[in-house]
Design a protein around this motif. Sequence first.
Motif, PDB file in Angstrom:
ATOM      1  N   PRO A 370       0.834  -1.211   0.000  1.00 28.95           N
ATOM      2  CA  PRO A 370       0.000   0.000   0.000  1.00 28.95           C
ATOM      3  C   PRO A 370       0.867   1.258   0.000  1.00 28.95           C
ATOM      4  O   PRO A 370       2.084   1.196   0.246  1.00 28.95           O
ATOM      5  CB  PRO A 370      -0.799  -0.141   1.301  1.00 28.95           C
ATOM      6  N   PRO A 371       0.272   2.390  -0.269  1.00 29.31           N
ATOM      7  CA  PRO A 371       1.041   3.643  -0.255  1.00 29.31           C
ATOM      8  C   PRO A 371       1.676   3.899   1.110  1.00 29.31           C
ATOM      9  O   PRO A 371       1.184   3.446   2.139  1.00 29.31           O
ATOM     10  CB  PRO A 371       0.005   4.707  -0.603  1.00 29.31           C
ATOM     11  N   VAL A 372       2.753   4.642   1.082  1.00 32.61           N
ATOM     12  CA  VAL A 372       3.491   4.958   2.301  1.00 32.61           C
ATOM     13  C   VAL A 372       3.559   6.470   2.442  1.00 32.61           C
ATOM     14  O   VAL A 372       3.952   7.180   1.508  1.00 32.61           O
ATOM     15  CB  VAL A 372       4.915   4.358   2.257  1.00 32.61           C
ATOM     16  N   ARG A 398       3.327   7.896  -1.226  1.00 37.00           N
ATOM     17  CA  ARG A 398       3.787   7.355  -2.510  1.00 37.00           C
ATOM     18  C   ARG A 398       3.595   5.855  -2.510  1.00 37.00           C
ATOM     19  O   ARG A 398       3.476   5.210  -1.455  1.00 37.00           O
ATOM     20  CB  ARG A 398       5.257   7.689  -2.749  1.00 37.00           C
ATOM     21  N   ASP A 399       3.605   5.259  -3.719  1.00 35.19           N
ATOM     22  CA  ASP A 399       3.523   3.814  -3.868  1.00 35.19           C
ATOM     23  C   ASP A 399       4.951   3.265  -3.825  1.00 35.19           C
ATOM     24  O   ASP A 399       5.770   3.597  -4.677  1.00 35.19           O
ATOM     25  CB  ASP A 399       2.855   3.467  -5.190  1.00 35.19           C
ATOM     26  N   ALA A 450      -4.716   7.178   2.068  1.00 36.93           N
ATOM     27  CA  ALA A 450      -4.058   7.234   0.761  1.00 36.93           C
ATOM     28  C   ALA A 450      -4.303   5.906   0.064  1.00 36.93           C
ATOM     29  O   ALA A 450      -3.957   4.844   0.610  1.00 36.93           O
ATOM     30  CB  ALA A 450      -2.566   7.488   0.919  1.00 36.93           C
ATOM     31  N   THR A 451      -4.898   5.933  -1.126  1.00 37.58           N
ATOM     32  CA  THR A 451      -5.309   4.722  -1.831  1.00 37.58           C
ATOM     33  C   THR A 451      -4.717   4.722  -3.228  1.00 37.58           C
ATOM     34  O   THR A 451      -4.695   5.773  -3.907  1.00 37.58           O
ATOM     35  CB  THR A 451      -6.842   4.633  -1.927  1.00 37.58           C
ATOM     36  N   LEU A 457      -5.546  -1.121  -2.236  1.00 36.89           N
ATOM     37  CA  LEU A 457      -4.669  -0.989  -1.077  1.00 36.89           C
ATOM     38  C   LEU A 457      -4.632   0.462  -0.615  1.00 36.89           C
ATOM     39  O   LEU A 457      -4.511   1.379  -1.441  1.00 36.89           O
ATOM     40  CB  LEU A 457      -3.257  -1.466  -1.419  1.00 36.89           C
ATOM     41  N   GLN A 458      -4.739   0.660   0.661  1.00 39.35           N
ATOM     42  CA  GLN A 458      -4.719   2.007   1.197  1.00 39.35           C
ATOM     43  C   GLN A 458      -4.011   2.029   2.545  1.00 39.35           C
ATOM     44  O   GLN A 458      -3.865   1.004   3.214  1.00 39.35           O
ATOM     45  CB  GLN A 458      -6.122   2.574   1.341  1.00 39.35           C
TER      46      GLN A 458
END
Length: 805
Positions: A370-372, A398-399, A450-451, A457-458
């Motif tokens: 998932p994004p960080v 960001r991914d 954040a998705t 994934l979020q």
Amino acid sequence: MITNLFTLLLLLSIPEWSSTLIRPVPGISPPDKDGRTLHRTKRGWMWNSFFLLEEWTGSGKQYVGKLHSDMDTEDGSVKYVLTGDGAGTIFEIDENSGDIHATRRLDREEKASYTLSAKAINKTSGQVLERASDFIIKIHDINDNEPKFSKDTYLASVPEMSNVGAFVMKVLATDADDESYGNSARLVYSILQGQPYFSVEPDTGVIRTALPNMIRENREHYQVVIQAKDMAGQMGGLSGTATVNITLLDVNNSPPRFNFSVYTLNAFESAEVGSSVGSIKANDADTGENAEMWYSILDGDGQDVFSIATDAARQEGVIIVKKPLDYESKRIYSLNVQVTNTHLDRRFSHLGPFSDTATVKITVKDVDEPPVFGRSHYIFEVDEDAPPGKSIGTVSARDPDAINHLVKYTIDRHTDLERLFNIDSNNGTISILQTLDRETSKWHNISVLATEISGSLQTRVPVFIKVRDVNDNAPEFAMYYETFVCENVKAGQLIQTISAVDTDEPLVAHKFVFSLSTVNPNFTIFDNEDNTARILTRRGGFSRQEMSSYLLPVVISDNDYPIQSSTSTLTVRVCACDSRGKVQTCSTEALLLSAGLSTGALVAILLCIIILLSHLLNECHSGFDYSIFHSFVAIVIVVIRFQSLSIFIVLTVTPLPCTEMLRDHKALFISAVTIVIAMFCLSVPVSIVIVVLFAALRRQKKKEPLIISKEDVRDNVVSYNDEGGGEEDTQAFDIGTLRNPEVIDTNKMRRDIIPEMLFPFRRVSPIKDNTDVRDFINSRLQENDSDPTAPPYDSLATYAYEAYH
């Protein structure tokens, strides 16, 4: 004197045994120390031990021996008698010849010897020719019992790698044969099975190792058969055997060894810190604590990312994630792992080293992550008077995957139920939707999601928003003040200290200024410059009659920008105080009370009223005379009190008669409350009147009720008069009797009371036709008055009486 001694002949089957017979030898004893000559006493019996072989296998009875006396002339006059162990059962004697025989086969192991007694008597006279004397028959042993061990099977152990001759255990066998006779019980031990590993000492039965350095890992269990043989092991001897199971005990003579020099493991980059990646295991041929191992990492590029822990139950080395993994940063790690025995035996250190090493390669697998966010949390600040739409900060995510998908931002509305904030879904900028109030909430905590645009994934991150204070609230009183001033106060006296609070939160501490909105002739204010102020009197001599309270407007201002102020009103009550300034009372009602009654007097009056009311209620049930009660009400109808040119008039309502009071509890309650109010407005002399009235009530003579019953007949009479005719009142009696006396039911029982006893029917005089009702009633009344058995005065008579009047 008997010149020839009684000769005992023992005839045995073995010739050489005859040498054991002791024969009498005549002679003279040598002189003793005193020089006297001692003579040996002659005995008619000379005994020795008889011997008899056990387990005799011949036919018939077994011959033991023969008894003979020199006084026996063989003419049949002498009789031999045998007594003692087994006499008559095991042993028997021929009373004529003296021959002794054993009647059955004997076993030495059952009984080794028998003690008997023999004597000779004259058959005719019964005279004892030879006195009784004891002798022993011993059973000679033969080898008829084999050696026996205490157990059939023994368990023993010895450490592996023991030297030759190491003690294992000792076995012992026993033989029931006679040890003092021949070799029947002399045992010799030998090993039948278990060579060449073990040996046994022939005389002691001690088992020892026969080979050096026997290794448990090669063979752990041995079975040894030990033989014990009597007759000193010679041919023809009997033997017995026992089995000994011997186990080699483990020692730490085997070092741990890995099966492979290189191990390969895989780990997903999403593996959490503290989770297991896999395990490796070394083998140790030893058992128990000798096989316990400890794993450690010697070196490698992954020793900062991974750690190893020892699983004591399974003796494995478990690889654990120490830091987060990132497939995009590093994909392969290498570890050099060592395993070591935890319990070392220095006797076998030459067999080492007792450790081993192996290489572990760990490959990181990629996962869709998932994004960080760039931070673990965000903190923003905004002024409480900021207009809607103002931006307060930006979050960024960001991914982490190599594809690097685009990310959109949203606010979790469960954390922003009032919808105070908004976020730009593309760049993560947060703005406010409504004006915020710091005094309502100083902090707002929301969650931003954040998705990935191409996936589901979020990730969420907490955002803390602090609302900065703006001076938009005026100070006010810190609490509600109950302020009073004494009537006898002097000018300049402190009557109250006040303080203020402000819900705003300035950068510097609060600073309040206190003042009066206008100049007040009665009070003034003094600012203490510590956020408190004192209220002082400007004059003295306050009076509650002139004014019971004063309103004092106080202006409170802060020193922040912009300056905020408010006006709070302080109520000052005028109170009566003692000489020390202690408040006595502040209410205007207290003027009335202070003019006439004290607290003690009021309590006394109240108690009198309660007693009076309770007595009145009791009298209502016993024929109370209401004239006294009405006189009392007349006394308290109007009371005029003169106090400071004021007139107080107290009116009461006359209570209803007791009967109506009992029927109407509301009227009773109103009457009681009215009297209580009236009494509180009276002076002490009225209390005396109440006491006098109470005494008069006590002297009032109670009238006996006509009928003691819960159903008073007067209720029916009153109801009848109120209804104006009584045609509908038929509960006390049957009205048809008055109209037609001839239809009276002579067996009808009275309904208003329950008679104590039943009287026989008394025939009354007949009534003529067309008799007047008045004459009928008078006639019945006269009959009842003259009848001693008539019941009490009834409702019919009452009805007739009151109807007549």
